[in-house]
Design a protein around this motif. Structure first.
Motif, PDB file in Angstrom:
ATOM      1  N   LYS A   1       1.118  -1.299  -0.066  1.00  0.00           N
ATOM      2  CA  LYS A   1       0.130  -0.142   0.117  1.00  0.00           C
ATOM      3  C   LYS A   1       0.875   0.739  -0.146  1.00  0.00           C
ATOM      4  O   LYS A   1       0.900   2.289  -0.676  1.00  0.00           O
ATOM      5  CB  LYS A   1      -1.287   0.004   1.455  1.00  0.00           C
ATOM      6  CG  LYS A   1      -2.107  -1.086   1.563  1.00  0.00           C
ATOM      7  CD  LYS A   1      -3.129  -0.451   2.460  1.00  0.00           C
ATOM      8  CE  LYS A   1      -3.943  -2.016   2.155  1.00  0.00           C
ATOM      9  NZ  LYS A   1      -5.861  -0.927   2.925  1.00  0.00           N
ATOM     10  N   MET A   2       2.269   1.095   0.671  1.00  0.00           N
ATOM     11  CA  MET A   2       3.153   2.548   0.862  1.00  0.00           C
ATOM     12  C   MET A   2       3.412   2.906  -0.262  1.00  0.00           C
ATOM     13  O   MET A   2       3.842   3.701  -0.913  1.00  0.00           O
ATOM     14  CB  MET A   2       3.915   2.213   1.515  1.00  0.00           C
ATOM     15  CG  MET A   2       3.581   2.428   3.463  1.00  0.00           C
ATOM     16  SD  MET A   2       4.537   2.642   4.873  1.00  0.00           S
ATOM     17  CE  MET A   2       5.072   1.014   4.434  1.00  0.00           C
TER      18      MET A   2
ATOM     19  N   TYR B   1      -2.819  -7.543  12.050  1.00  0.00           N
ATOM     20  CA  TYR B   1      -1.981  -7.987  12.788  1.00  0.00           C
ATOM     21  C   TYR B   1      -0.476  -7.793  12.019  1.00  0.00           C
ATOM     22  O   TYR B   1       0.848  -8.346  12.375  1.00  0.00           O
ATOM     23  CB  TYR B   1      -1.830  -9.501  11.910  1.00  0.00           C
ATOM     24  CG  TYR B   1      -2.886 -10.182  12.176  1.00  0.00           C
ATOM     25  CD1 TYR B   1      -2.166 -11.008  13.612  1.00  0.00           C
ATOM     26  CD2 TYR B   1      -4.231 -11.113  11.591  1.00  0.00           C
ATOM     27  CE1 TYR B   1      -3.316 -11.647  14.021  1.00  0.00           C
ATOM     28  CE2 TYR B   1      -5.200 -11.357  12.724  1.00  0.00           C
ATOM     29  CZ  TYR B   1      -4.530 -12.295  13.754  1.00  0.00           C
ATOM     30  OH  TYR B   1      -5.818 -13.184  14.302  1.00  0.00           O
ATOM     31  N   SER B   2      -0.604  -5.963  11.224  1.00  0.00           N
ATOM     32  CA  SER B   2       0.226  -6.054  11.066  1.00  0.00           C
ATOM     33  C   SER B   2       1.627  -5.610  12.141  1.00  0.00           C
ATOM     34  O   SER B   2       0.933  -4.592  12.784  1.00  0.00           O
ATOM     35  CB  SER B   2       0.531  -4.589   9.799  1.00  0.00           C
ATOM     36  OG  SER B   2       1.624  -3.938   9.277  1.00  0.00           O
ATOM     37  N   THR B   3       2.463  -5.862  11.919  1.00  0.00           N
ATOM     38  CA  THR B   3       3.757  -4.346  13.133  1.00  0.00           C
ATOM     39  C   THR B   3       4.171  -4.019  12.338  1.00  0.00           C
ATOM     40  O   THR B   3       5.761  -3.372  13.669  1.00  0.00           O
ATOM     41  CB  THR B   3       4.493  -6.207  13.538  1.00  0.00           C
ATOM     42  OG1 THR B   3       5.594  -6.527  12.417  1.00  0.00           O
ATOM     43  CG2 THR B   3       3.680  -7.301  14.071  1.00  0.00           C
ATOM     44  N   LEU B   4       3.932  -3.175  11.235  1.00  0.00           N
ATOM     45  CA  LEU B   4       4.937  -2.394  10.800  1.00  0.00           C
ATOM     46  C   LEU B   4       4.202  -1.136  11.642  1.00  0.00           C
ATOM     47  O   LEU B   4       3.157  -0.311  11.797  1.00  0.00           O
ATOM     48  CB  LEU B   4       4.544  -0.744   9.358  1.00  0.00           C
ATOM     49  CG  LEU B   4       5.929  -2.761   8.379  1.00  0.00           C
ATOM     50  CD1 LEU B   4       5.496  -4.308   8.805  1.00  0.00           C
ATOM     51  CD2 LEU B   4       5.626  -1.967   7.164  1.00  0.00           C
ATOM     52  N   ILE B   5       5.210   0.160  11.652  1.00  0.00           N
ATOM     53  CA  ILE B   5       5.767   1.028  12.809  1.00  0.00           C
ATOM     54  C   ILE B   5       5.021   2.738  11.334  1.00  0.00           C
ATOM     55  O   ILE B   5       5.837   2.536  10.273  1.00  0.00           O
ATOM     56  CB  ILE B   5       6.523   1.689  13.543  1.00  0.00           C
ATOM     57  CG1 ILE B   5       6.643   0.716  15.066  1.00  0.00           C
ATOM     58  CG2 ILE B   5       6.315   3.032  13.560  1.00  0.00           C
ATOM     59  CD1 ILE B   5       8.018   0.846  15.212  1.00  0.00           C
ATOM     60  N   SER B   6       4.309   3.357  11.638  1.00  0.00           N
ATOM     61  CA  SER B   6       3.546   3.883  10.651  1.00  0.00           C
ATOM     62  C   SER B   6       3.697   5.697  10.951  1.00  0.00           C
ATOM     63  O   SER B   6       3.391   5.888  10.028  1.00  0.00           O
ATOM     64  CB  SER B   6       1.888   3.807  10.209  1.00  0.00           C
ATOM     65  OG  SER B   6       1.253   3.902  11.100  1.00  0.00           O
ATOM     66  N   ALA B   7       4.230   5.502  11.796  1.00  0.00           N
ATOM     67  CA  ALA B   7       4.355   7.080  12.376  1.00  0.00           C
ATOM     68  C   ALA B   7       5.489   7.172  13.284  1.00  0.00           C
ATOM     69  O   ALA B   7       5.252   6.306  14.686  1.00  0.00           O
ATOM     70  CB  ALA B   7       3.532   7.808  12.881  1.00  0.00           C
ATOM     71  N   ILE B   8       6.581   7.909  13.656  1.00  0.00           N
ATOM     72  CA  ILE B   8       6.860   8.138  14.513  1.00  0.00           C
ATOM     73  C   ILE B   8       7.711   9.273  14.513  1.00  0.00           C
ATOM     74  O   ILE B   8       7.842   9.641  13.717  1.00  0.00           O
ATOM     75  CB  ILE B   8       8.295   7.183  14.877  1.00  0.00           C
ATOM     76  CG1 ILE B   8       8.805   6.809  15.875  1.00  0.00           C
ATOM     77  CG2 ILE B   8       9.546   6.859  13.505  1.00  0.00           C
ATOM     78  CD1 ILE B   8      10.268   6.648  16.376  1.00  0.00           C
TER      79      ILE B   8
ATOM     80  N   VAL C   1      -1.099   5.351   5.060  1.00  0.00           N
ATOM     81  CA  VAL C   1      -2.307   4.404   4.008  1.00  0.00           C
ATOM     82  C   VAL C   1      -1.374   2.881   4.558  1.00  0.00           C
ATOM     83  O   VAL C   1      -2.503   2.361   4.198  1.00  0.00           O
ATOM     84  CB  VAL C   1      -1.890   4.138   2.576  1.00  0.00           C
ATOM     85  CG1 VAL C   1      -2.260   5.549   2.139  1.00  0.00           C
ATOM     86  CG2 VAL C   1      -0.693   3.526   2.095  1.00  0.00           C
ATOM     87  N   SER C   2      -1.042   2.399   5.533  1.00  0.00           N
ATOM     88  CA  SER C   2      -0.907   1.135   6.110  1.00  0.00           C
ATOM     89  C   SER C   2      -1.087   1.430   7.878  1.00  0.00           C
ATOM     90  O   SER C   2      -0.950  -0.427   8.559  1.00  0.00           O
ATOM     91  CB  SER C   2       0.618   1.081   6.084  1.00  0.00           C
ATOM     92  OG  SER C   2       1.928   2.215   6.418  1.00  0.00           O
TER      93      SER C   2
ATOM     94  N   LYS D   1       4.051  11.255   4.810  1.00  0.00           N
ATOM     95  CA  LYS D   1       3.172  10.911   5.524  1.00  0.00           C
ATOM     96  C   LYS D   1       1.843  10.593   5.457  1.00  0.00           C
ATOM     97  O   LYS D   1       1.786   9.321   5.217  1.00  0.00           O
ATOM     98  CB  LYS D   1       2.487  11.917   7.111  1.00  0.00           C
ATOM     99  CG  LYS D   1       1.469  11.368   7.765  1.00  0.00           C
ATOM    100  CD  LYS D   1       1.725  13.004   8.843  1.00  0.00           C
ATOM    101  CE  LYS D   1       0.585  12.217   9.571  1.00  0.00           C
ATOM    102  NZ  LYS D   1       0.429  11.246  10.235  1.00  0.00           N
ATOM    103  N   CYS D   2       1.753  10.875   3.865  1.00  0.00           N
ATOM    104  CA  CYS D   2       0.671  10.600   3.712  1.00  0.00           C
ATOM    105  C   CYS D   2       0.726   9.136   3.253  1.00  0.00           C
ATOM    106  O   CYS D   2       0.180   8.476   2.992  1.00  0.00           O
ATOM    107  CB  CYS D   2       0.643  11.397   1.825  1.00  0.00           C
ATOM    108  SG  CYS D   2      -1.331  11.205   1.408  1.00  0.00           S
ATOM    109  N   MET D   3       1.862   8.778   2.552  1.00  0.00           N
ATOM    110  CA  MET D   3       2.178   7.455   1.942  1.00  0.00           C
ATOM    111  C   MET D   3       2.400   6.533   3.435  1.00  0.00           C
ATOM    112  O   MET D   3       2.033   5.491   3.001  1.00  0.00           O
ATOM    113  CB  MET D   3       3.460   7.164   1.399  1.00  0.00           C
ATOM    114  CG  MET D   3       3.971   8.005   0.379  1.00  0.00           C
ATOM    115  SD  MET D   3       5.673   8.019  -0.284  1.00  0.00           S
ATOM    116  CE  MET D   3       5.797   6.444  -1.031  1.00  0.00           C
ATOM    117  N   ALA D   4       2.827   6.812   4.488  1.00  0.00           N
ATOM    118  CA  ALA D   4       2.703   5.752   5.796  1.00  0.00           C
ATOM    119  C   ALA D   4       1.915   5.758   6.057  1.00  0.00           C
ATOM    120  O   ALA D   4       1.354   4.473   6.257  1.00  0.00           O
ATOM    121  CB  ALA D   4       3.817   6.428   6.504  1.00  0.00           C
TER     122      ALA D   4
END
Length: 275
Positions: free
Chosen positions: A24-25, A260-267, A254-255, A249-252
């Protein structure tokens, strides 16, 4: 045996969810669609609110640079005309402080955004996810570093009264010519190939962005305004930085919320804490 199957099943679900998040990203297509004022475009922006970088934080816990940026924003908004009263107002509880990320927004360093600051509006073509960011002031004394003297406030006023209006007019022309928005992924990809890492070095990105914008400046503005806008962007190698941040941020975003996703989308950080 059942436990092993369960663990394998969860591991497969995580792998599948993370693959989906990354796809998605990678498939997102952030477009610059225009500029606006913060309070008229950023979601849930209150009349006496200041957004900042990092997780939510109250005045007493803010670092010096963030406090300085808040004081500058208060003076810029004309909520107070001097530093002492601005500090009292900031500590009074009358101003609402909130994280940029909780309002689909991102800003460099202190990341302070107040209601009447102009912002870029970035929209993902594939999901309509939207992100916002303020205009980059350049290096030296700047609000994002905690500076708030007359020179800093004067530049912010000029950016609101003149640069914002010029970019609004020029981008309206540019967006119409590009079928709904200026593709940022293309500029970022080229900038990376030209040596930028699109954070500390943005010379190529700013140059490529200005190349896209120049004809619209010439076509849609009078000579004085076109030259002023061109010269400001051309003299500020970091101008494209904020746009990259909002595109990222716009790309992140969307995730977000993929089970079950373990991805960090904002920090991000605010000088005191990381969230």
């Amino acid at each position: 045996m059942n436990n092993s199957k369960t663990l394998l099943s969860i591991k497969e679900k995580i792998a599948s969810a993370n693959t989906e998040a990354v796809e998605k990203m990678m498939n997102s297509d952030p477009l610059l669609v225009g500029v606006d004022l913060a309070y008229t475009s950023i979601p849930n922006f209150e009349s006496k609110m200041i957004l900042h970088a990092g997780p939510p934080i109250e005045w007493d816990n803010m670092c010096g640079a963030l406090k300085g940026a808040v004081i500058g924003a208060i003076i810029y908004e004309k909520w107070s005309d001097n530093v002492i009263l601005a500090e009292k107002l900031a500590s009074s509880g009358e101003i609402v402080f909130d994280s940029c990320h909780d309002h689909s927004t991102v800003g460099p360093m202190a990341g302070v955004i107040s209601p009447n600051m102009p912002v870029f509006v970035i929209k993902d073509r594939t999901s309509n996810t939207t992100a916002y960011t303020n205009f980059n002031e350049g290096l030296g004394k700047a609000l994002r570093f905690g500076a708030y003297d007359e020179e800093v406030i004067g530049k912010l006023d000029w950016m609101r009264k003149e640069l914002f209006e010029s970019l609004k007019t020029a981008l309206r022309t540019l967006v119409a010519q590009n079928g709904g928005g200026l593709s940022l992924k293309s500029i970022i990809s080229q900038a990376l190939q030209m040596g930028d890492e699109c954070h500390n070095r943005n010379q190529a990105g700013t140059s490529l962005f200005l190349r896209e914008l120049t004809s619209a400046l010439i076509e849609s503005l009078d000579k004085r305004d076109a030259i002023a806008a061109y010269n400001f962007i051309n003299s500020n190698n970091h101008f494209f930085l904020n746009i990259v941040l909002a595109a990222s941020k716009c790309m992140a975003d969307v995730s977000h919320n993929i089970e079950y996703s373990t991805l960090i989308s904002a920090i991000s950080r605010n000088g005191t804490a990381v969230g």
